[in-house]
Design an enzyme around this catalytic site. Structure first.
Site, PDB file in Angstrom:
ATOM      1  N   HIS A 288      46.235  51.541  43.227  1.00 42.77           N
ATOM      2  CA  HIS A 288      45.070  52.125  43.894  1.00 42.77           C
ATOM      3  C   HIS A 288      44.576  53.309  43.086  1.00 42.77           C
ATOM      4  O   HIS A 288      45.374  54.050  42.508  1.00 42.77           O
ATOM      5  CB  HIS A 288      45.436  52.597  45.313  1.00 42.77           C
TER       6      HIS A 288
ATOM      7  N   ASP B 156      45.595  45.634  50.895  1.00 48.53           N
ATOM      8  CA  ASP B 156      45.373  44.182  50.785  1.00 48.53           C
ATOM      9  C   ASP B 156      46.661  43.397  50.635  1.00 48.53           C
ATOM     10  O   ASP B 156      46.627  42.166  50.628  1.00 48.53           O
ATOM     11  CB  ASP B 156      44.466  43.903  49.581  1.00 48.53           C
TER      12      ASP B 156
HETATM   13  C1  SDX Z   1      40.786  48.261  47.676  1.00 48.29           C
HETATM   14  O1  SDX Z   1      38.875  52.619  46.332  1.00 48.29           O
HETATM   15  C2  SDX Z   1      39.293  52.256  47.478  1.00 48.29           C
HETATM   16  O2  SDX Z   1      39.510  53.080  48.371  1.00 48.29           O
HETATM   17  C3  SDX Z   1      39.481  50.749  47.664  1.00 48.29           C
HETATM   18  C4  SDX Z   1      40.076  50.283  48.976  1.00 48.29           C
HETATM   19  C5  SDX Z   1      39.177  50.588  50.152  1.00 48.29           C
HETATM   20  O3  SDX Z   1      39.710  50.674  51.273  1.00 48.29           O
HETATM   21  O4  SDX Z   1      37.935  50.630  49.960  1.00 48.29           O
HETATM   22  O5  SDX Z   1      41.328  50.916  49.161  1.00 48.29           O
HETATM   23  C6  SDX Z   1      40.287  48.772  48.990  1.00 48.29           C
HETATM   24  O6  SDX Z   1      39.994  47.901  46.841  1.00 48.29           O
HETATM   25  C7  SDX Z   1      42.271  48.317  47.399  1.00 48.29           C
HETATM   26  C8  SDX Z   1      42.603  47.867  45.945  1.00 48.29           C
HETATM   27  C9  SDX Z   1      42.587  46.330  45.919  1.00 48.29           C
HETATM   28  N1  SDX Z   1      42.715  45.837  44.529  1.00 48.29           N
HETATM   29  C10 SDX Z   1      43.812  45.247  44.082  1.00 48.29           C
HETATM   30  O7  SDX Z   1      44.857  45.142  44.728  1.00 48.29           O
HETATM   31  C11 SDX Z   1      43.664  44.649  42.681  1.00 48.29           C
HETATM   32  C12 SDX Z   1      44.885  45.045  41.822  1.00 48.29           C
HETATM   33  N2  SDX Z   1      44.862  46.481  41.578  1.00 48.29           N
HETATM   34  C13 SDX Z   1      44.080  46.954  40.493  1.00 48.29           C
HETATM   35  O8  SDX Z   1      43.295  46.186  39.743  1.00 48.29           O
HETATM   36  C14 SDX Z   1      44.008  48.462  40.337  1.00 48.29           C
HETATM   37  O9  SDX Z   1      45.201  48.995  40.728  1.00 48.29           O
HETATM   38  C15 SDX Z   1      42.866  49.139  41.058  1.00 48.29           C
HETATM   39  C16 SDX Z   1      41.563  48.546  40.674  1.00 48.29           C
HETATM   40  C17 SDX Z   1      43.067  49.015  42.531  1.00 48.29           C
HETATM   41  C18 SDX Z   1      42.878  50.617  40.673  1.00 48.29           C
HETATM   42  O10 SDX Z   1      42.599  50.674  39.336  1.00 48.29           O
HETATM   43  P1  SDX Z   1      42.520  52.108  38.580  1.00 48.29           P
HETATM   44  O11 SDX Z   1      42.790  53.238  39.463  1.00 48.29           O
HETATM   45  O12 SDX Z   1      41.249  52.136  37.800  1.00 48.29           O
HETATM   46  O13 SDX Z   1      43.749  52.031  37.678  1.00 48.29           O
HETATM   47  P2  SDX Z   1      43.746  51.375  36.245  1.00 48.29           P
HETATM   48  O14 SDX Z   1      43.062  50.045  36.290  1.00 48.29           O
HETATM   49  O15 SDX Z   1      43.266  52.385  35.270  1.00 48.29           O
HETATM   50  O16 SDX Z   1      45.310  51.108  36.061  1.00 48.29           O
HETATM   51  C19 SDX Z   1      46.148  52.196  35.715  1.00 48.29           C
HETATM   52  C20 SDX Z   1      47.307  51.542  34.977  1.00 48.29           C
HETATM   53  C21 SDX Z   1      46.840  50.545  33.915  1.00 48.29           C
HETATM   54  O17 SDX Z   1      47.818  50.513  32.925  1.00 48.29           O
HETATM   55  P3  SDX Z   1      47.536  51.390  31.550  1.00 48.29           P
HETATM   56  O18 SDX Z   1      46.210  50.902  30.984  1.00 48.29           O
HETATM   57  O19 SDX Z   1      47.502  52.840  31.991  1.00 48.29           O
HETATM   58  O20 SDX Z   1      48.700  51.052  30.642  1.00 48.29           O
HETATM   59  O21 SDX Z   1      48.076  50.754  35.938  1.00 48.29           O
HETATM   60  C22 SDX Z   1      48.007  49.384  35.579  1.00 48.29           C
HETATM   61  C23 SDX Z   1      46.839  49.211  34.638  1.00 48.29           C
HETATM   62  O22 SDX Z   1      47.063  48.134  33.737  1.00 48.29           O
HETATM   63  N3  SDX Z   1      47.785  48.650  36.822  1.00 48.29           N
HETATM   64  C24 SDX Z   1      48.393  47.528  37.165  1.00 48.29           C
HETATM   65  C25 SDX Z   1      47.900  47.219  38.444  1.00 48.29           C
HETATM   66  N4  SDX Z   1      47.034  48.143  38.835  1.00 48.29           N
HETATM   67  C26 SDX Z   1      46.957  49.036  37.826  1.00 48.29           C
HETATM   68  N5  SDX Z   1      49.299  46.759  36.511  1.00 48.29           N
HETATM   69  C27 SDX Z   1      49.705  45.656  37.183  1.00 48.29           C
HETATM   70  N6  SDX Z   1      49.288  45.280  38.406  1.00 48.29           N
HETATM   71  C28 SDX Z   1      48.395  46.046  39.071  1.00 48.29           C
HETATM   72  N7  SDX Z   1      47.991  45.685  40.277  1.00 48.29           N
END
Ligand code: SDX
Length: 429
Positions: free
Chosen positions: A307, A365
């Protein structure tokens, strides 16, 4: 909030004092509104990871503490004690309603649940296998072609009517999208049912036999709706605010929010998460998926994990996990293989250095799809249910933005394209 502190920026031999504003809760903000005019420089923050886009009094999240407050009330207390319609009132008007205020609000919503009969024809234009989110984007946007008496954003009364209409009609439209996708006749709203009970009835009742709302499902669905109602300036809410800042009508703004929510990184994650859990299938295959999630080249992420704001547990996921156990148990669904995979996946991930170091926890989720599937919803209906729930958050934030009477949202950019060059005739290229 006061601006009695300043941050000093030294740039090209000049210093600029930037006011610092202190909020009621959360980090201070540096007010950079005059920066470009005074220093001829932009700030750069493409994912808005360090940017406060607005002032808001609606929802507060402390990502480190795993805290979520709706108008100051903790989400776990509301999920336990309140109802979705009471939370709608709280988010819209800022205070918990008295019994009379809640009755009046419930009556106003209940009497707006039907849609204009002609809107039924829109569905006929979609393929039966359309994703319900595609249908919802289209039909909600088309509400602005029907409800002309609640389009004027400068009329407080029309804004109020538009808000009530959308909270009331989104369940009806989502249920119609579902019925259309399964080839069953639309079921009209029933004013004798609760908000969640009415949605269950519109989705699962058929003319051929009576449908009795299961109180366990009704309560669980109402709780899921409360948990998803608002969440600060998430992507879809920011979309609604940006659309609203141009003066677009409320129905068009909410349609934009639905479109944004659909993405698998956002509201589409509940569908993607359950499909991932189903693909994993058994506990012994979890290590393979954990390895893929850690492999940057795989392009795979654990859906339902991570998140932008929560760097600790998502309090909604905690409530949802308890609810999943309770609902499945009450429904007599023991040892649900998907739930077992989810719990083991969570356990393994939370003990893995990759997830610990990146502070990746289950989000809202991760467990919601397990409950929704147990209720009988197909995965394609998970995000529409999220959209129904979030409608009140989008509308509340939209109303707050309109009242702020702010400027149109128009970010600048870091331009990396070609410098000016002259046109070359095709014969010379
Ligand atoms: C919702 O914003 C909100 O409030 C949203 C929400 C709401 O109520 O409105 O809470 C609802 O959207 C919840 C999130 C649902 N999405 C997912 O579950 C999809 C999987 N998660 C991600 O894609 C990700 O975690 C996000 C999009 C939710 C957050 O992304 P960020 O904050 O931009 O983080 P990032 O993509 O920069 O990741 C940081 C690091 C990365 O690694 P590095 O590049 O630093 O090496 O963490 C890793 C990412 O690769 N990473 C994951 C991961 N999520 C982040 N690695 C594996 N699996 C994951 N799920």
């Amino acid at each position: 909030m006061c601006a009695d502190k300043t941050a000093t920026l030294s740039l090209n031999g000049q210093t600029y004092d930037l006011p610092i504003m202190s909020p009621v809760l959360g980090p201070d903000v540096v007010d950079i509104r005059k920066l470009y005019d005074e220093a001829d420089i932009f700030t750069y923050d493409p994912g808005f990871t360090s940017t406060a886009a607005c002032k808001s009094a609606i929802t507060y999240i402390d990502g480190d503490a795993g805290q979520l407050l709706y108008r100051g009330y903790p989400i776990d207390q509301l999920a336990k004690e309140s109802s979705h319609l009471e939370v709608c009132y709280l988010l819209l008007y800022g205070e918990l309603p008295t019994a009379d205020q809640l009755d009046d609000f419930r009556n106003r919503v209940t009497r707006h649940t039907m849609v204009h009969e002609q809107m039924h024809y829109f569905f006929r234009g979609f393929r039966r296998d359309s994703h319900p989110m595609a249908t919802m984007v289209g039909v909600v946007g088309a509400m602005s072609a029907f409800y002309h008496d609640s389009l004027d954003i400068n009329d407080p009364w029309q804004r109020e009517v538009a808000a009530i209409r959308m909270i009331a009609k989104l369940p009806t439209i989502a249920a119609m999208a579902y019925k259309y996708s399964v080839g069953q006749p639309f079921v009209y709203p029933k004013n004798s049912l609760s908000y969640a009970g009415n949605f269950l009835n519109m989705c699962f009742a058929v003319p051929a036999e009576d449908y009795v709302v299961n109180p366990i499902l009704e309560k669980a669905l109402d709780r899921i709706m409360m948990l998803h109602a608002d969440h600060e300036q998430n992507a879809s809410t920011s979309t609604v605010r940006l659309a609203g800042s141009s003066g677009a009508n409320p129905f068009a703004c909410i349609a934009a929010g639905i479109a944004c929510l659909w993405g698998p990184a956002h509201g589409g994650a509940n569908q993607a998460c359950l499909e991932m859990l189903r693909e994993i299938g058994t506990v012994d295959r979890i290590p393979e998926y954990i390895a893929r999630a850690k492999d940057k080249n795989s392009g795979f992420r654990l859906m339902g994990f991570g998140h932008r704001v929560y760097k600790n547990f998502d309090p909604r996921a905690t409530v949802m996990k308890e609810s999943a156990d309770e609902v499945l148990d009450l429904l007599g669904i023991h040892n649900n293989p998907i739930l077992q995979v989810a719990k083991e996946l969570e356990r393994i991930a939370l003990s893995d250095d990759y997830f610990i170091s990146k502070k990746l926890y289950p989000n809202v989720d991760f467990y919601s799809g397990i409950i929704l599937e147990a209720m009988g919803f197909p995965t394609s209906m998970f995000t529409p249910i999220f959209a129904i729930s979030r409608t009140v958050g989008w509308i509340s934030q939209w109303k707050e933005m309109i009242a702020e009477n702010g400027k149109i949202g128009r970010p600048r950019q870091l331009y990396i394209g070609p410098k000016q060059r002259d046109y070359v005739d095709v014969t010379q290229r």
